[in-house]
Design a protein around this motif. Structure first.
Motif, PDB file in Angstrom:
ATOM      1  N   CYS A 383      18.860  -6.680 -17.532  1.00  0.00           N
ATOM      2  CA  CYS A 383      17.390  -5.574 -17.773  1.00  0.00           C
ATOM      3  C   CYS A 383      16.736  -5.765 -16.659  1.00  0.00           C
ATOM      4  CB  CYS A 383      16.806  -5.806 -19.000  1.00  0.00           C
ATOM      5  SG  CYS A 383      16.678  -7.849 -19.730  1.00  0.00           S
ATOM      6  N   ARG A 384      15.650  -5.900 -16.195  1.00  0.00           N
ATOM      7  CA  ARG A 384      15.021  -6.579 -15.359  1.00  0.00           C
ATOM      8  C   ARG A 384      13.528  -7.163 -15.975  1.00  0.00           C
ATOM      9  NH1 ARG A 384      12.588  -2.891 -11.503  1.00  0.00           N
ATOM     10  NH2 ARG A 384      12.432  -4.260 -10.411  1.00  0.00           N
ATOM     11  N   TYR A 385      12.649  -8.388 -15.688  1.00  0.00           N
ATOM     12  CA  TYR A 385      11.303  -9.016 -15.834  1.00  0.00           C
ATOM     13  C   TYR A 385      10.573  -9.441 -15.366  1.00  0.00           C
ATOM     14  CZ  TYR A 385      14.006 -13.342 -15.983  1.00  0.00           C
ATOM     15  OH  TYR A 385      14.498 -14.522 -15.573  1.00  0.00           O
ATOM     16  N   ILE A 386       9.832 -10.024 -15.594  1.00  0.00           N
ATOM     17  CA  ILE A 386       8.705 -10.719 -14.924  1.00  0.00           C
ATOM     18  C   ILE A 386       8.409 -11.784 -16.395  1.00  0.00           C
ATOM     19  CG2 ILE A 386       6.225 -10.508 -14.522  1.00  0.00           C
ATOM     20  CD1 ILE A 386       6.792  -7.284 -13.344  1.00  0.00           C
ATOM     21  N   ALA A 387       8.103 -12.958 -14.998  1.00  0.00           N
ATOM     22  CA  ALA A 387       8.200 -14.150 -16.570  1.00  0.00           C
ATOM     23  C   ALA A 387       6.091 -14.148 -16.172  1.00  0.00           C
ATOM     24  CB  ALA A 387       8.721 -15.504 -15.718  1.00  0.00           C
ATOM     25  N   LEU A 388       5.574 -14.487 -17.372  1.00  0.00           N
ATOM     26  CA  LEU A 388       4.573 -14.608 -17.419  1.00  0.00           C
ATOM     27  C   LEU A 388       4.054 -16.034 -17.568  1.00  0.00           C
ATOM     28  CD1 LEU A 388       3.792 -12.256 -20.629  1.00  0.00           C
ATOM     29  CD2 LEU A 388       3.340 -12.266 -18.574  1.00  0.00           C
TER      30      LEU A 388
END
Length: 388
Positions: A383-388
């Protein structure tokens, strides 16, 4: 309606580069350097010792040799080292001319001024060569870099007391809606707290901008237009919160039209946050009123715009790779950004994804990115994600 990639590209293309200013080194952290930081000096400026011990000539080892003096940091031994001589030396001190190694004190036996090596010593042992770190004329920090403390240390070592950085963008926030009251104010029976404004102020401050709070405008077209005009005059970017959809009380778009401002685009295929609006002349970004939608869209669109105005080399949020922590059904027609928690490389989205739920957002540390029309995905998939 345009997709996320196109919206981001158009925002960045429209971002004007702000003028530069010079700030003291100690105040430069978090700023964006606008010209290459070039070293004014060589580091180290002399061959220096990496250890406590003795500066020796390897041709004279294992000795015995005679200790004839001392070299300390800031106070070098003043003469070349002769045949059969050694100099007591300390970490960081200049290596005397003629010495080609440091005999560390653990491998040395000393009787008065007589010194003998108890282990092998080779040329260049424990010597930091002239210019080992960097040389005069080297680029230390490239233009477009957000200055972290490590960059500050490097620039200072290179001889810089000041750095040339982009001026901080001024970002004005205008919340709209009769239902909103400021945090800490009493709420009426049909009112809620406008908590997203201070959150977005913190978001842009972390991205290098100075936020301006224009308060809350009621659902009055003329008043919204007046407040927008004031924000445009005061700031580099006006950000409106709410009122950008298609309801009878969504008055931001018509209010801007009264000022002669028409959007470059309106509505983006993103979830949460579809009713997003952008004008490039002047810079106006209309974010959704839902607090989670506004926060997510700030990560995707507002922060990149703020960074691009400062000349940041890579203003878009970094999309990273992970492993999905639970099964997910098929996605719809918009790119989704699910609030999720990261544990190691495992990304587990929250079970509830309503765009009004700030508690879910606060408990999350990443946004799981799903492409439009993506099929069902089992746990354990990439999966792909963006850190907050």
């Amino acid at each position: 309606m345009i997709d996320v990639d196109e919206a981001q590209a158009r925002l960045i293309a429209a971002a004007p580069h702000l003028p530069s200013e010079t700030v003291p080194l100690a105040e430069a952290a978090g700023r964006v350097v606008t010209v290459d930081v070039v070293s004014m000096r060589t580091q180290p400026p002399f061959a220096s010792s990496a250890m406590d011990g003795y500066a020796v000539r390897t041709a004279d080892m294992p000795g015995p040799v005679r200790v004839v003096g001392e070299s300390a940091a800031g106070r070098r031994y003043p003469r070349p080292l002769g045949h059969g001589e050694a100099v007591r030396i300390f970490t960081g001190a200049p290596v005397p001319e003629g010495a080609d190694a440091i005999l560390i004190q653990e491998d040395a036996a000393r009787d008065g001024d007589a010194l003998t090596a108890t282990d092998t010593v080779k040329p260049n042992d424990h010597i930091r060569a002239l210019g080992l770190d960097f040389a005069a004329g080297d680029t230390l920090v490239a233009a477009g870099t957000v200055l972290a403390p490590r960059h500050i240390a490097l620039a200072g070592a290179g001889g810089h007391a000041e750095l040339t950085v982009a001026r901080r963008p001024r970002v004005a926030f205008l919340a709209t809606g009769d239902e909103l009251v400021p945090p800490g104010s009493p709420t009426g029976p049909d009112q809620i707290v406008a908590s997203i404004t201070p959150a977005l102020a913190a978001t842009v401050r972390a991205a290098g901008a100075d936020p301006i709070d224009l308060g809350i405008a009621p659902d009055d077209r003329a008043e919204i237009a007046r407040r927008c005009a004031a924000g445009i005059a005061e700031a580099d970017i006006l950000v409106t919160l709410g009122g950008a959809s298609v309801g009878d009380h969504d008055l931001v778009k018509p209010a801007l039209s009264d000022l002669g401002i028409e959007p470059d685009f309106w509505k983006v295929a993103v979830r949460p946050g579809k009713p997003l609006m952008f004008s490039s002349r002047p810079l106006v970004l209309g974010l959704p009123g839902n607090p989670v939608s506004g926060a997510v869209c700030a990560v995707l669109f507002l922060v990149p715009l703020v960074k691009a105005m400062q000349g940041v080399t890579a203003p878009l949020p970094e999309v990273r790779e992970g492993i999905l922590g639970r099964d997910l059904p098929a996605n719809g027609p918009r790119r989704d950004h699910m609030r999720a928690v990261r544990s190691g490389s495992t990304i587990t989205p929250a079970s509830r994804q309503d765009s009004s739920m700030l508690a879910v957002l606060a408990a999350s540390d990443v946004l799981l990115v799903r492409q439009p029309h993506e099929g069902p995905v089992p746990a354990g998939s990439p999966c792909r994600y963006i850190a907050l």
